[in-house]
Design a protein around this motif. Sequence first.
Motif, mmCIF file in Angstrom:
data_model
loop_
_atom_site.group_PDB
_atom_site.id
_atom_site.type_symbol
_atom_site.label_atom_id
_atom_site.label_comp_id
_atom_site.label_asym_id
_atom_site.label_seq_id
_atom_site.Cartn_x
_atom_site.Cartn_y
_atom_site.Cartn_z
ATOM 1 N N HIS A 198 0.824 -1.208 0.000
ATOM 2 C CA HIS A 198 0.000 0.000 0.000
ATOM 3 C C HIS A 198 0.860 1.262 0.000
ATOM 4 N N PHE A 199 1.995 1.197 0.667
ATOM 5 C CA PHE A 199 2.895 2.352 0.648
ATOM 6 C C PHE A 199 3.373 2.634 -0.772
ATOM 7 N N LEU A 200 3.708 1.596 -1.506
ATOM 8 C CA LEU A 200 4.167 1.785 -2.886
ATOM 9 C C LEU A 200 3.062 2.362 -3.773
ATOM 10 N N PHE A 201 1.824 1.888 -3.579
ATOM 11 C CA PHE A 201 0.737 2.392 -4.416
ATOM 12 C C PHE A 201 0.324 3.809 -4.042
ATOM 13 N N ILE A 202 0.578 4.240 -2.820
ATOM 14 C CA ILE A 202 0.183 5.586 -2.407
ATOM 15 C C ILE A 202 1.255 6.613 -2.752
ATOM 16 N N PHE A 203 2.507 6.255 -2.535
ATOM 17 C CA PHE A 203 3.560 7.268 -2.668
ATOM 18 C C PHE A 203 4.343 7.175 -3.988
ATOM 19 N N PHE A 204 4.501 5.975 -4.530
ATOM 20 C CA PHE A 204 5.316 5.866 -5.737
ATOM 21 C C PHE A 204 4.690 6.565 -6.948
ATOM 22 N N PRO A 205 3.406 6.407 -7.275
ATOM 23 C CA PRO A 205 2.836 7.112 -8.434
ATOM 24 C C PRO A 205 2.895 8.633 -8.313
ATOM 25 N N PRO A 206 2.569 9.264 -7.144
ATOM 26 C CA PRO A 206 2.696 10.729 -7.086
ATOM 27 C C PRO A 206 4.137 11.195 -7.285
ATOM 28 N N TYR A 234 -5.377 15.563 -17.252
ATOM 29 C CA TYR A 234 -6.116 14.306 -17.391
ATOM 30 C C TYR A 234 -5.286 13.116 -16.908
ATOM 31 N N VAL A 235 -4.012 13.145 -17.243
ATOM 32 C CA VAL A 235 -3.138 12.068 -16.779
ATOM 33 C C VAL A 235 -3.081 12.017 -15.248
ATOM 34 N N THR A 236 -3.034 13.204 -14.648
ATOM 35 C CA THR A 236 -2.998 13.276 -13.175
ATOM 36 C C THR A 236 -4.268 12.726 -12.559
ATOM 37 N N VAL A 237 -5.426 13.111 -13.156
ATOM 38 C CA VAL A 237 -6.706 12.608 -12.630
ATOM 39 C C VAL A 237 -6.793 11.102 -12.775
ATOM 40 N N LEU A 238 -6.408 10.588 -13.939
ATOM 41 C CA LEU A 238 -6.439 9.143 -14.145
ATOM 42 C C LEU A 238 -5.490 8.412 -13.209
ATOM 43 N N LEU A 239 -4.337 9.018 -12.974
ATOM 44 C CA LEU A 239 -3.368 8.377 -12.098
ATOM 45 C C LEU A 239 -3.881 8.285 -10.669
ATOM 46 N N PHE A 240 -4.458 9.399 -10.177
ATOM 47 C CA PHE A 240 -5.009 9.354 -8.817
ATOM 48 C C PHE A 240 -6.218 8.426 -8.735
ATOM 49 N N GLY A 241 -7.022 8.380 -9.814
ATOM 50 C CA GLY A 241 -8.140 7.427 -9.826
ATOM 51 C C GLY A 241 -7.654 5.996 -9.786
ATOM 52 N N PHE A 242 -6.602 5.722 -10.555
ATOM 53 C CA PHE A 242 -6.012 4.385 -10.541
ATOM 54 C C PHE A 242 -5.468 4.033 -9.160
ATOM 55 N N ILE A 243 -4.865 5.010 -8.492
ATOM 56 C CA ILE A 243 -4.331 4.767 -7.141
ATOM 57 C C ILE A 243 -5.449 4.401 -6.176
ATOM 58 N N ILE A 244 -6.563 5.141 -6.259
ATOM 59 C CA ILE A 244 -7.678 4.893 -5.336
ATOM 60 C C ILE A 244 -8.296 3.520 -5.600
ATOM 61 N N VAL A 245 -8.548 3.213 -6.898
ATOM 62 C CA VAL A 245 -9.149 1.918 -7.230
ATOM 63 C C VAL A 245 -8.226 0.770 -6.824
ATOM 64 N N ALA A 246 -6.921 0.912 -7.137
ATOM 65 C CA ALA A 246 -5.976 -0.139 -6.764
ATOM 66 C C ALA A 246 -5.895 -0.306 -5.256
ATOM 67 N N PHE A 247 -5.956 0.800 -4.508
ATOM 68 C CA PHE A 247 -5.921 0.735 -3.042
ATOM 69 C C PHE A 247 -7.129 -0.030 -2.505
ATOM 70 N N VAL A 248 -8.315 0.270 -3.050
ATOM 71 C CA VAL A 248 -9.539 -0.404 -2.597
ATOM 72 C C VAL A 248 -9.485 -1.888 -2.933
ATOM 73 N N ILE A 249 -9.057 -2.227 -4.167
ATOM 74 C CA ILE A 249 -9.013 -3.627 -4.578
ATOM 75 C C ILE A 249 -8.022 -4.416 -3.737
ATOM 76 N N LEU A 250 -6.831 -3.862 -3.533
ATOM 77 C CA LEU A 250 -5.830 -4.563 -2.734
ATOM 78 C C LEU A 250 -6.286 -4.746 -1.288
ATOM 79 N N SER A 251 -6.901 -3.698 -0.726
ATOM 80 C CA SER A 251 -7.390 -3.801 0.653
ATOM 81 C C SER A 251 -8.487 -4.856 0.755
#
Length: 336
Positions: free
Chosen positions: A15-23, A50-67
């Motif tokens: 989760h640390f990698l998915f939260i901090f590495f993409p930003p 748009y890339v920023t919005v998609l990236l943060f959306g991907f982070i949120i979805v990936a965080f929820v799925i992994l959790s």
Amino acid sequence: MKQTRSLFRRFLKVHFLFIFFPPIMLIFISAFFGVSDIHKNNVNTLNLFYVTVLLFGFIIVAFVILSWRFFLTLQKRLARLQEVMSFSAENNSFPKPISVQCDRMDEIDELGSSFNWMIQQLEDSRKREYEEELLRHRLIANLSHDLRTPLTILRGHVTRLNKEPMSFEGQDSLSEINHTITRVGDLMDDLLSYTLLTSGKHPFVPVSTDIGRLVRASVAAWYPVFEEQEIQLDVDLPADETFYWEADPQWMTRVLDNIFQNVIRHAAEGKYANIAVDVEKERIIVADRGPGMDNSSYERGAGIGLSTCHYMLKKMNLKADFTSNEDGTSVAIGRV
């Protein structure tokens, strides 16, 4: 056991990698585009947004799925352990060991390994207890059997001495010796009966039993003994009314035999015994006018026999309430 892998550390690391590495990557990309193209073309700026919005959306979805996946896996593993424990509690048996992945052990596997170790210790303890119980029962049975021979020999010598001329004091001593031999034999019989009973040698077969009829049969069998001891017997057994217990008739007869025997042994000096059946309260009452259970003679002889009675009554969901003082002893047998 040494822990080789931590489930929760792995969870936090991912989760640390998915939260901090993409930003962080986004910051580097933004800086790169900012230096080269972002001031030259407004379209690139919009695309970067748009890339920023998609990236943060991907982070949120990936965080929820992994959790969700992590906690679902954790819940399944804990539910499997809880199911094994619940099954053993409902069936009153030891649970079966659960499978543990020794190659990639984490906290849940550590818990399962400790659970399996506990099961093994309990099984070993039960096995040792069973072996010790068998040894104790065998020892008591052998001692009870072996001691009968010297007691028989002593009784033979006492019988021979009774035929010899001797003083009144000698006759009293022989009589006391003969009485003591009888008491030791009775105690050995009680001990052997209790040992066989607790080891399951006497089968327990409960049936619907007419208590009034059973008590009348026991009193009729013991009436000559009470008469021989000159004990006045006061019997209150209703002929037209009765009640039924789910009990083993042979066990109930043995319980009454033990109580009547205690009256003969320890309360004969009172010269009175009352035996009654209370149909309304469904109780059996036996009372005497002896010295009471506080008397040393009563305590010395009643232990094993009463333990046998209590064990039998407990198996039949019954109980015996004793009331004793210097005016006598009363026992009431009824439902628990």
